[in-house]
Design a protein around this motif. Structure first.
Motif, PDB file in Angstrom:
ATOM      1  N   VAL A 215      -1.497   6.725 -14.128  1.00  0.00           N
ATOM      2  CA  VAL A 215      -1.651   5.573 -13.239  1.00  0.00           C
ATOM      3  C   VAL A 215      -0.815   5.784 -11.981  1.00  0.00           C
ATOM      4  CG1 VAL A 215       0.260   4.246 -14.219  1.00  0.00           C
ATOM      5  CG2 VAL A 215      -1.666   3.054 -13.165  1.00  0.00           C
ATOM      6  N   ILE A 216      -1.341   5.346 -10.851  1.00  0.00           N
ATOM      7  CA  ILE A 216      -0.666   5.504  -9.564  1.00  0.00           C
ATOM      8  C   ILE A 216      -0.032   4.174  -9.173  1.00  0.00           C
ATOM      9  CG2 ILE A 216      -0.970   6.048  -7.115  1.00  0.00           C
ATOM     10  CD1 ILE A 216      -3.426   7.683  -7.909  1.00  0.00           C
ATOM     11  N   PRO A 217       1.289   4.124  -8.975  1.00  0.00           N
ATOM     12  CA  PRO A 217       1.919   2.878  -8.513  1.00  0.00           C
ATOM     13  C   PRO A 217       1.531   2.598  -7.063  1.00  0.00           C
ATOM     14  CG  PRO A 217       3.544   4.652  -8.594  1.00  0.00           C
ATOM     15  CD  PRO A 217       2.273   5.206  -9.170  1.00  0.00           C
ATOM     16  N   LEU A 218       0.532   1.765  -6.870  1.00  0.00           N
ATOM     17  CA  LEU A 218      -0.010   1.546  -5.534  1.00  0.00           C
ATOM     18  C   LEU A 218       0.994   0.898  -4.586  1.00  0.00           C
ATOM     19  CD1 LEU A 218      -3.679   0.419  -6.303  1.00  0.00           C
ATOM     20  CD2 LEU A 218      -2.826   2.671  -5.624  1.00  0.00           C
ATOM     21  N   GLY A 219       2.035   0.273  -5.134  1.00  0.00           N
ATOM     22  CA  GLY A 219       3.072  -0.259  -4.264  1.00  0.00           C
ATOM     23  C   GLY A 219       3.793   0.846  -3.517  1.00  0.00           C
ATOM     24  N   LEU A 220       4.142   1.910  -4.227  1.00  0.00           N
ATOM     25  CA  LEU A 220       4.781   3.059  -3.579  1.00  0.00           C
ATOM     26  C   LEU A 220       3.800   3.781  -2.658  1.00  0.00           C
ATOM     27  CD1 LEU A 220       7.053   4.765  -6.279  1.00  0.00           C
ATOM     28  CD2 LEU A 220       7.750   3.635  -4.159  1.00  0.00           C
ATOM     29  N   THR A 221       2.565   3.888  -3.082  1.00  0.00           N
ATOM     30  CA  THR A 221       1.558   4.525  -2.239  1.00  0.00           C
ATOM     31  C   THR A 221       1.357   3.743  -0.943  1.00  0.00           C
ATOM     32  OG1 THR A 221       0.454   5.303  -4.255  1.00  0.00           O
ATOM     33  CG2 THR A 221      -0.776   5.455  -2.202  1.00  0.00           C
ATOM     34  N   SER A 222       1.375   2.421  -1.047  1.00  0.00           N
ATOM     35  CA  SER A 222       1.255   1.588   0.157  1.00  0.00           C
ATOM     36  C   SER A 222       2.446   1.799   1.077  1.00  0.00           C
ATOM     37  CB  SER A 222       1.148   0.108  -0.233  1.00  0.00           C
ATOM     38  OG  SER A 222       0.016  -0.124  -1.049  1.00  0.00           O
ATOM     39  N   LEU A 223       3.636   1.947   0.497  1.00  0.00           N
ATOM     40  CA  LEU A 223       4.825   2.216   1.310  1.00  0.00           C
ATOM     41  C   LEU A 223       4.696   3.553   2.027  1.00  0.00           C
ATOM     42  CD1 LEU A 223       7.707   1.357   2.128  1.00  0.00           C
ATOM     43  CD2 LEU A 223       8.546   2.553   0.095  1.00  0.00           C
ATOM     44  N   ALA A 224       4.163   4.554   1.326  1.00  0.00           N
ATOM     45  CA  ALA A 224       3.946   5.859   1.956  1.00  0.00           C
ATOM     46  C   ALA A 224       2.914   5.756   3.074  1.00  0.00           C
ATOM     47  CB  ALA A 224       3.496   6.880   0.905  1.00  0.00           C
ATOM     48  N   ALA A 225       1.854   4.987   2.852  1.00  0.00           N
ATOM     49  CA  ALA A 225       0.827   4.807   3.891  1.00  0.00           C
ATOM     50  C   ALA A 225       1.419   4.106   5.113  1.00  0.00           C
ATOM     51  CB  ALA A 225      -0.349   4.009   3.325  1.00  0.00           C
TER      52      ALA A 225
END
Length: 430
Positions: free
Chosen positions: A101-111
């Motif tokens: 599973v991908i923690p989309l919160g961290l991915t959003s921070l990276a984006a």
């Protein structure tokens, strides 16, 4: 700062005049910095920004766990680096159990970091390439493409080094997936930010038909509005049974420091929960384990792990009659979002209003289906190897609901704008 603003006149001559008036002075050194160097450093900085946050959280979590009695700071750094890689789709193994599973919160921070740094890079190199007059004449401009490629190269260097230093045979993250996600972030958010920051997006938008711009605007408003509604619904569901979430935290026997870090890590999965909720509101629902389903019309659950966000799940068994009415939220949200978008791009033609709303809604449904595909995955052994919404079903339901809702919103707003125009005409002749 955008140094190359667009001209509103559709003719090439008018574009040249409007764009040329706002063109950069070739002597402005602030906007003619070394393109490849600035873009490469920008990409590396975007990756390092979120990586350093993850490393700091890893070290703090290591220290708060037992005041540093076990392990070394290097172990905390490795955990933080693995979390950063996980946000880039790497997956990993914990005690031999796959976690994908991908923690989309961290991915959003990276984006967000990619967007911010990309915008600065675009502004810094906006003076490179042909000026506004030559771009309006159709001359090829490779500034954005070159800057995006260098930006992605810098990002990939940081990602590759992080992988080499943090990956072990036991954790087994995937370098291919990390590279793929890094390129995806740079090719979407990075490319868009560099285009906007350099002013090229404004120039290109002048050549795009107004109907296309209106449909894209409607798409973004529908998607953003629906994710906001889904987040609110999830927050309400969690608040209704907040006592269960508190009870789960207490049964984990976490100290103040451990609880703080655990809460912060849990928050990185709130965007995943919002996508799950959006899938629930559309009808297909989602699974929390193999052979389980959570939807407005049926809830079948098995034993669940102790995780506080799961307190938002409805009770197992038959659902109340009122939950079926939640299915009206997706098309209603799309209709309102399209109507608000059409205030920026008004039209008096019925076909334009209907088509913009329908296409914008369908595009938003496509994007939501993609989010559903990446929001789930394996989170543990056995039954928990399957958690998340059925992406294809969500895609079909979202395109249908958003398309119909967007169509209704576009037609209704067109009627309102035609009515306002007729009333204004009557008032002017009175």
């Amino acid at each position: 700062m955008t140094s190359l603003p667009p001209g509103p006149n559709p003719t090439a001559a008018a574009r040249r005049g409007a764009l040329g008036a706002g063109a950069l002075d070739a002597g402005d050194a602030r906007h003619r910095r070394p393109l490849v160097l600035v873009a490469t450093l920008g990409g590396a900085s975007a990756a390092l920004g979120t990586l350093l946050v993850c490393l700091a959280v890893g070290v703090v979590g290591w220290f708060l766990a037992d005041a540093g009695a076990h392990g070394t700071p290097r172990d905390g750094l490795r955990v933080g680096a693995l979390g950063w890689l996980l946000a880039h789709g790497s997956g990993l193994r914990v005690d031999g159990v796959a976690v994908s599973v991908i923690p989309l919160g961290l991915t959003s921070l990276a984006a967000w970091a990619v967007w911010r740094l990309g915008h600065r890079v675009g502004d810094s190199v906006s003076g490179h390439g042909p000026d506004a007059d030559r771009i309006a004449d159709g001359e090829r401009d490779w500034t954005v493409a070159t800057a995006t490629a260098a930006f992605a190269a810098g990002y990939l260097v940081v990602a590759s080094v992080t992988f080499r230093l943090a990956a072990t045979a036991e954790t087994a993250p995937s370098l291919v997936r990390v590279v793929g996600w890094s390129l995806l972030l740079c090719a979407t958010f990075g490319l868009a930010a560099i285009s906007v920051g350099s002013g090229r997006a404004a120039i290109w938008a002048a050549f795009v038909p107004a109907s296309v711009r209106a449909a894209v605007s409607a798409c973004l408003r529908v998607l953003g509005g629906y994710l906001l509604v889904s987040t609110v619904v999830f927050a309400i569901a969690l608040a209704v049974d907040f006592g269960t979430a508190v009870n789960v935290m207490s049964r984990l026997h976490l100290g103040a420091g451990d609880g703080t870090v655990y809460t912060a890590l849990t928050a990185t999965l709130v965007p995943n929960a919002a996508v799950f909720t959006g899938s629930y509101l559309l009808g297909p629902g989602f699974a929390v384990g193999v052979h389980t389903v959570v939807s407005p019309t049926a809830v079948a659950l098995g034993p669940l792990p102790m995780f506080p966000l799961l307190a938002a799940l409805p009770a197992n068994g038959p659902t109340p009659a009122w939950t079926a009415y939640l299915l009206v939220l997706p098309p209603l949200t799309a209709a309102v979002a399209v109507a608000r978008s059409q205030r920026r791009f008004p039209t008096l033609r019925w076909d334009h209003g209907a088509l913009r709303g329908c296409v914008g809604g369908a595009l938003a449904g496509l994007l939501l289906g993609l989010l559903a595909a990446v929001s789930g995955g394996a989170v543990g052994p056995g039954r928990m190897r399957e958690v998340g919404p059925p992406s294809f079903d969500v895609l079909v339901h979202a395109i249908t609901a958003f398309g119909l809702g967007g169509l209704a919103g576009g037609v209704l707003m067109t009627w309102w704008q035609r009515r306002a125009r007729s009333q204004a005409s009557l008032d002017s002749t009175a």
